[in-house]
Scaffold this active site. Structure first.
Site, PDB file in Angstrom:
ATOM      1  N   ASP A 384      66.128  32.609 -27.222  1.00  0.00           N
ATOM      2  CA  ASP A 384      66.236  34.060 -27.430  1.00  0.00           C
ATOM      3  C   ASP A 384      64.862  34.705 -27.204  1.00  0.00           C
ATOM      4  O   ASP A 384      64.000  34.163 -26.508  1.00  0.00           O
ATOM      5  CB  ASP A 384      66.792  34.308 -28.847  1.00  0.00           C
ATOM      6  CG  ASP A 384      67.585  35.596 -28.962  1.00  0.00           C
ATOM      7  OD1 ASP A 384      66.941  36.663 -29.034  1.00  0.00           O
ATOM      8  OD2 ASP A 384      68.830  35.561 -28.966  1.00  0.00           O
ATOM      9  N   LYS A 494      71.631  36.004 -22.101  1.00  0.00           N
ATOM     10  CA  LYS A 494      71.955  36.966 -23.155  1.00  0.00           C
ATOM     11  C   LYS A 494      71.226  38.256 -22.808  1.00  0.00           C
ATOM     12  O   LYS A 494      69.994  38.287 -22.772  1.00  0.00           O
ATOM     13  CB  LYS A 494      71.505  36.437 -24.515  1.00  0.00           C
ATOM     14  CG  LYS A 494      71.772  37.409 -25.659  1.00  0.00           C
ATOM     15  CD  LYS A 494      71.432  36.756 -26.990  1.00  0.00           C
ATOM     16  CE  LYS A 494      71.518  37.730 -28.147  1.00  0.00           C
ATOM     17  NZ  LYS A 494      71.063  37.106 -29.415  1.00  0.00           N
ATOM     18  N   ASP A 496      70.261  41.800 -23.796  1.00  0.00           N
ATOM     19  CA  ASP A 496      70.136  42.584 -25.028  1.00  0.00           C
ATOM     20  C   ASP A 496      69.744  44.024 -24.717  1.00  0.00           C
ATOM     21  O   ASP A 496      69.343  44.360 -23.585  1.00  0.00           O
ATOM     22  CB  ASP A 496      69.064  41.914 -25.901  1.00  0.00           C
ATOM     23  CG  ASP A 496      69.244  42.171 -27.380  1.00  0.00           C
ATOM     24  OD1 ASP A 496      70.017  43.065 -27.742  1.00  0.00           O
ATOM     25  OD2 ASP A 496      68.578  41.473 -28.168  1.00  0.00           O
ATOM     26  N   ASN A 498      68.064  47.174 -27.304  1.00  0.00           N
ATOM     27  CA  ASN A 498      67.792  47.393 -28.725  1.00  0.00           C
ATOM     28  C   ASN A 498      67.300  48.770 -29.125  1.00  0.00           C
ATOM     29  O   ASN A 498      66.646  48.916 -30.154  1.00  0.00           O
ATOM     30  CB  ASN A 498      66.780  46.343 -29.206  1.00  0.00           C
ATOM     31  CG  ASN A 498      67.408  44.965 -29.301  1.00  0.00           C
ATOM     32  OD1 ASN A 498      68.402  44.786 -29.979  1.00  0.00           O
ATOM     33  ND2 ASN A 498      66.843  44.008 -28.596  1.00  0.00           N
ATOM     34  N   CYS A 544      74.798  42.189 -25.443  1.00  0.00           N
ATOM     35  CA  CYS A 544      74.307  42.330 -26.808  1.00  0.00           C
ATOM     36  C   CYS A 544      73.556  43.643 -26.877  1.00  0.00           C
ATOM     37  O   CYS A 544      72.970  44.075 -25.885  1.00  0.00           O
ATOM     38  CB  CYS A 544      73.358  41.167 -27.120  1.00  0.00           C
ATOM     39  SG  CYS A 544      72.543  41.281 -28.716  1.00  0.00           S
ATOM     40  N   ASP A 566      74.702  41.607 -35.472  1.00  0.00           N
ATOM     41  CA  ASP A 566      73.577  40.813 -35.958  1.00  0.00           C
ATOM     42  C   ASP A 566      73.855  40.265 -37.352  1.00  0.00           C
ATOM     43  O   ASP A 566      73.059  39.491 -37.876  1.00  0.00           O
ATOM     44  CB  ASP A 566      72.306  41.676 -36.020  1.00  0.00           C
ATOM     45  CG  ASP A 566      71.588  41.698 -34.680  1.00  0.00           C
ATOM     46  OD1 ASP A 566      71.915  40.867 -33.818  1.00  0.00           O
ATOM     47  OD2 ASP A 566      70.702  42.562 -34.503  1.00  0.00           O
TER      48      ASP A 566
HETATM   49  C1  DGJ Z   1      68.801  41.816 -31.250  1.00  0.00           C
HETATM   50  C2  DGJ Z   1      69.911  40.841 -31.057  1.00  0.00           C
HETATM   51  O1  DGJ Z   1      71.088  41.349 -31.579  1.00  0.00           O
HETATM   52  C3  DGJ Z   1      69.528  39.525 -31.708  1.00  0.00           C
HETATM   53  O2  DGJ Z   1      70.598  38.622 -31.621  1.00  0.00           O
HETATM   54  C4  DGJ Z   1      68.299  38.989 -31.064  1.00  0.00           C
HETATM   55  O3  DGJ Z   1      68.567  38.657 -29.730  1.00  0.00           O
HETATM   56  C5  DGJ Z   1      67.188  40.017 -31.142  1.00  0.00           C
HETATM   57  N1  DGJ Z   1      67.575  41.288 -30.661  1.00  0.00           N
HETATM   58  C6  DGJ Z   1      65.974  39.554 -30.365  1.00  0.00           C
HETATM   59  O4  DGJ Z   1      65.007  40.507 -30.319  1.00  0.00           O
END
Ligand code: DGJ
Length: 771
Positions: A384, A494, A496, A498, A544, A566
């Site tokens: 990750d 994966k 992501d 955020n 994600c 999460d």
């Molecule tokens: C948010 C994701 O939902 C987590 O699973 C993980 O990948 C973190 N970011 C890593 O920064």
């Protein structure tokens, strides 16, 4: 499946075994909705379904006919400017400031199969015979603007998909005059779409309850149900992604509809950006359901010759309760929205590094986890966040997709090779859409960041959004990601995301562009996904966004699985998986067993409980195996073997919700005290039931668990996979298991009992097999 046009009354009838959908061309050339519901035998003469009455103050297009007003006629795709004074699906603005459009029926065609949507995710067919499509062309002659309404129905599923395409037919002449358009359009025939939703559906009464799926980080997609009231009720996102807060999915159900009986309509938007789902009840009890790109901040400039395509809205209908409605979405999303190599293949059981190492690791640490995981039967090791640039915390390096040699001396390829040598697949985390200010990428291209010139941009997790409306940004991301993935040693990504998008402005672009940015941003994300998945067809992508902030139908088109939250606590996860299951198939739900005390809640639940929840998803682990005791490792080995032998049943079986973690339980336990669900194989000979007892009751009454989806004429055994169960001594009729159920009473409590099934957060897994 059939789409029929009755010329006598200008009536369209879209039908299959599951529903009928009927509408007509009105006398003003627009389209009026007549019926959506249980299947009706086709015949000439549905015109009487059009009801219209005189309403005081209603604007009417025909002098002398005060009954005909778009204000209260049910419509197919209401547009501004025709007298419909409710919220409409489409607003067209001409440069003189007029907001007025008048699209009239021109023609239609019926096609086998289903055309693709340019640049957008959408449901599809593998053979033309699976579906049929109706395309209706309407035209505003004054604006020289065409609108094509598209409807597809599948032969074997009670779903209707809809989308709209706008085509500006004006031809700009060299001198700036136009062949079409007149004073209303500007000199070069350009118009602006201020609102262009994907579909609208007017239902003839308001006797519905709405279910929305709402929450926040770590508590995504909780169902909330309420009776419709006069006025507007909405779900939406203005965050640049579909969001934790609302999912682009809603259900209208009759107030007494439950999981196993009753009428319901589900609506989903195949889109991952700002969206609106609006349900308006007008003052004549008409319910208008609309979905599409959120109009707030949206303004799409349509120049002569240009086309605008809306995302797709999927509508499903049932008279057989919510489980049946969900199963239609599950089948459609699993088999005709998700794509690619992994769509139908058993997904690898993975171990993800996030909750075991976060960003603090070295290669030896990763290899020790992977080695142990491999011994237990895990297929895929996923590294990750924290492997690139100099990323030791969340303040740096996003955008610099090259390995941090301090942590990975032989680079990603070196680590991947060592993992592959163990006999495991290797997977890697990216967050492509983002940039840190402390990154080489930002230093080289500050103009690639979305921000308003002259203002300090808002940070989110210390990071900023790249402008994927710029093709050079998409090119850079494609090149830098493919350089890492090209070794062929990375089998899983994966992806992501955020932070929400703020400071919405594309640097260096003109004013007219800015209202297009958020949609173009999502088109850029889709384009990057499309390029990567095409170039690397065997790589499994998992989407994600801080857990489940972009778990939506659009993402499923590119990534057949997504990280749903999460929150890895088993008790919370039951709720999240339960809520998610209203629309999404089990095979799409990323689910991991994590360490205890749980990192989000500090709650301690047994390892069995954590696995019994995670089985109903893609299944994997997110913990340091080396910290598990020998006994726990042995238990993990059994769990992994169990998942592998039950994977097909879980992924492809029909999923039924049995007891809701949100409701009062039938035997009076407090809400949330228990939950249950099950999957049943297509031949109905095998089923797997998960029963989750979160709070142990004391000296409670007798309890039975009623099943669903079995063959009533079949005889079954019921076997608890772990705890001894008195019920396993008997055989049961399928009819009995569904009508009466089997006994799951707790037979003892206190320190002197021999019953092992004691305490909170305990779960049972039952295998139900035809004899
Ligand atoms: C948010 C994701 O939902 C987590 O699973 C993980 O990948 C973190 N970011 C890593 O920064």
């Amino acid at each position: 499946m059939d789409i029929v046009f009755h010329k006598s009354g200008n009536v369209f009838h879209i039908m299959n075994r599951g529903f009928s959908y009927i509408f007509t061309v009105l006398k003003n050339g627009q389209l009026g909705q007549l019926y959506f519901g249980a299947p009706l035998a086709d015949r000439d003469g549905f015109e009487h379904m059009l009801v219209a009455a005189h309403r005081d103050m209603a604007p009417c297009p025909f002098e002398g006919d005060g009954d005909f007003s778009m204000e209260d006629i049910k419509q197919e795709y209401p547009v501004n400017g025709n007298g419909d004074l409710r919220n409409v699906a489409c607003v067209v603005e001409t440069p003189d400031g007029a907001r007025n459009a008048d699209f009239r029926y021109v023609s239609h065609r019926i096609l086998p199969g289903k055309p693709t949507l340019n640049g957008l995710p959408a449901t599809y067919v593998e053979r033309d015979g699976e579906a049929e499509t109706l395309e209706i062309t309407l035209r505003d002659d004054l604006l020289d603007l065409r609108m094509i309404l598209s409807y597809t129905t599948y032969r074997d599923l009670p779903v209707l998909t809809r989308n709209v395409r706008f085509v500006n037919d004006s031809i700009a002449a060299d001198d700036g005059s136009t062949t079409g358009g007149t004073d209303a359009a500007d000199a070069d025939g350009t118009v602006t779409l201020r609102r262009a939703l994907s579909a609208s559906l007017d239902l003839p009464d308001a006797h519905w309850s709405m279910m929305q799926f709402t929450g926040a980080w770590a508590r995504e997609r909780r169902p909330q149900t309420f009776r419709l009231h006069t006025g507007v009720q909405e779900i939406y996102s203005l965050r640049g992604h579909s969001s934790h807060q609302f999912n682009p999915f809603l259900i209208l159900k009759r107030p007494n509809t439950n999981e196993s009986a009753g009428e319901a309509i589900g609506a989903a938007l195949v889109y991952s950006g700002n969206f609106l789902g609006s349900v308006e009840v007008d003052n004549y009890h008409v319910t208008r359901l609309m979905m599409g790109i959120h109009p707030e901040g949206f303004a799409w400039t349509l120049r002569p010759g240009e086309t605008f395509q809306t995302p797709e809205m999927v509508v499903a209908y049932t008279r057989d309760g919510l489980n049946a409605l969900s199963q239609s979405f599950h089948t459609l999303f699993r088999t005709r929205l998700a794509r690619g190599y992994w769509r139908d293949r058993p997904r690898p059981i993975l171990i993800n590094s996030w909750e075991s190492t976060y960003m603090r690791f070295d290669e030896a640490k990763l290899l020790s986890i992977a080695g142990k995981a491999h011994e237990l039967g895990i297929d895929l090791f996923v590294l990750d966040d924290g492997w690139f640039g100099h990323r030791d915390d969340a303040t740096s390096s996003l955008g610099d997709w090259t390995a941090d040699r301090r942590k990975l001396p032989d680079g990603v390829e070196g680590l991947a090779r060592k993992i592959n040598d163990l006999g495991m697949m290797f997977g890697l985390w990216f967050e492509p859409e983002m940039v840190s200010r402390d990154s080489d990428l930002y230093r080289a291209h500050p103009d690639w960041m979305i921000r308003v010139p002259g203002r300090e941009p808002l940070q989110g997790r210390n990071q900023y959004e790249l402008d994927l409306s710029k093709s050079e940004v998409v090119d850079y991301l494609f090149d830098s990601m493919s350089a890492i993935l090209a070794s062929g040693r990375v089998s899983y990504v994966k992806w992501d995301m955020n932070r929400s998008i703020t400071d919405v402005f594309s640097q260096g672009r003109p004013a007219a562009f800015q209202g297009e940015l958020l949609h173009r941003q999502i088109l850029g994300v889709y384009a990057l996904y499309e390029r990567l998945t095409s170039a690397l067809p065997k790589v499994l992508f998992e989407s994600c966004a801080s857990g489940g902030a972009r778990f939506d139908p659009g993402m499923l088109y590119y990534a057949p699985q997504g990280w749903i939250s999460d929150d890895t606590d088993a008790a919370e996860r039951v709720k999240i998986q339960f809520g998610t299951s209203y629309a999404y198939p089990v095979s799409s739900m990323g689910s991991h067993v994590s360490a205890v005390p749980n990192h989000q809640l500090m709650r301690v639940t047994p390892l069995k409980t954590r696995a019994d929840v995670a089985y109903f998803g893609t299944f994997g682990y997110e913990l340091d195996v080396n910290r598990m005791t020998d006994g726990e490792q042995e238990q993990m080995r059994r769990q992994i073997a169990f998942m592998k032998s039950h994977r097909e049943l879980i992924d492809t079986g029909d999923f039924f919700r049995l007891i809701s973690p949100f409701d009062e339980s039938e035997v009076g336990l407090q809400p949330g005290a228990e939950a249950a669900w099950m999957v049943v194989s297509a031949d109905r000979r095998h089923a797997l039931v998960g029963y989750y007892r979160m709070i142990m009751p004391v000296n409670e009454g007798y309890r039975t668990l009623r099943l669903a989806g079995l063959d009533p004429a079949e005889t079954y055994t019921v076997r608890d996979t772990e705890f001894p169960l008195p019920a396993s001594r008997f055989t049961y009729g399928g009819d009995e298991l569904m009508a009466r159920g089997f006994d799951i009473s707790d037979t003892g409590f206190g320190p002197f009992t021999t019953d092992m099934y004691q305490g909170d957060y305990l779960t049972r897994l039952f295998e139900v097999d035809a004899v």
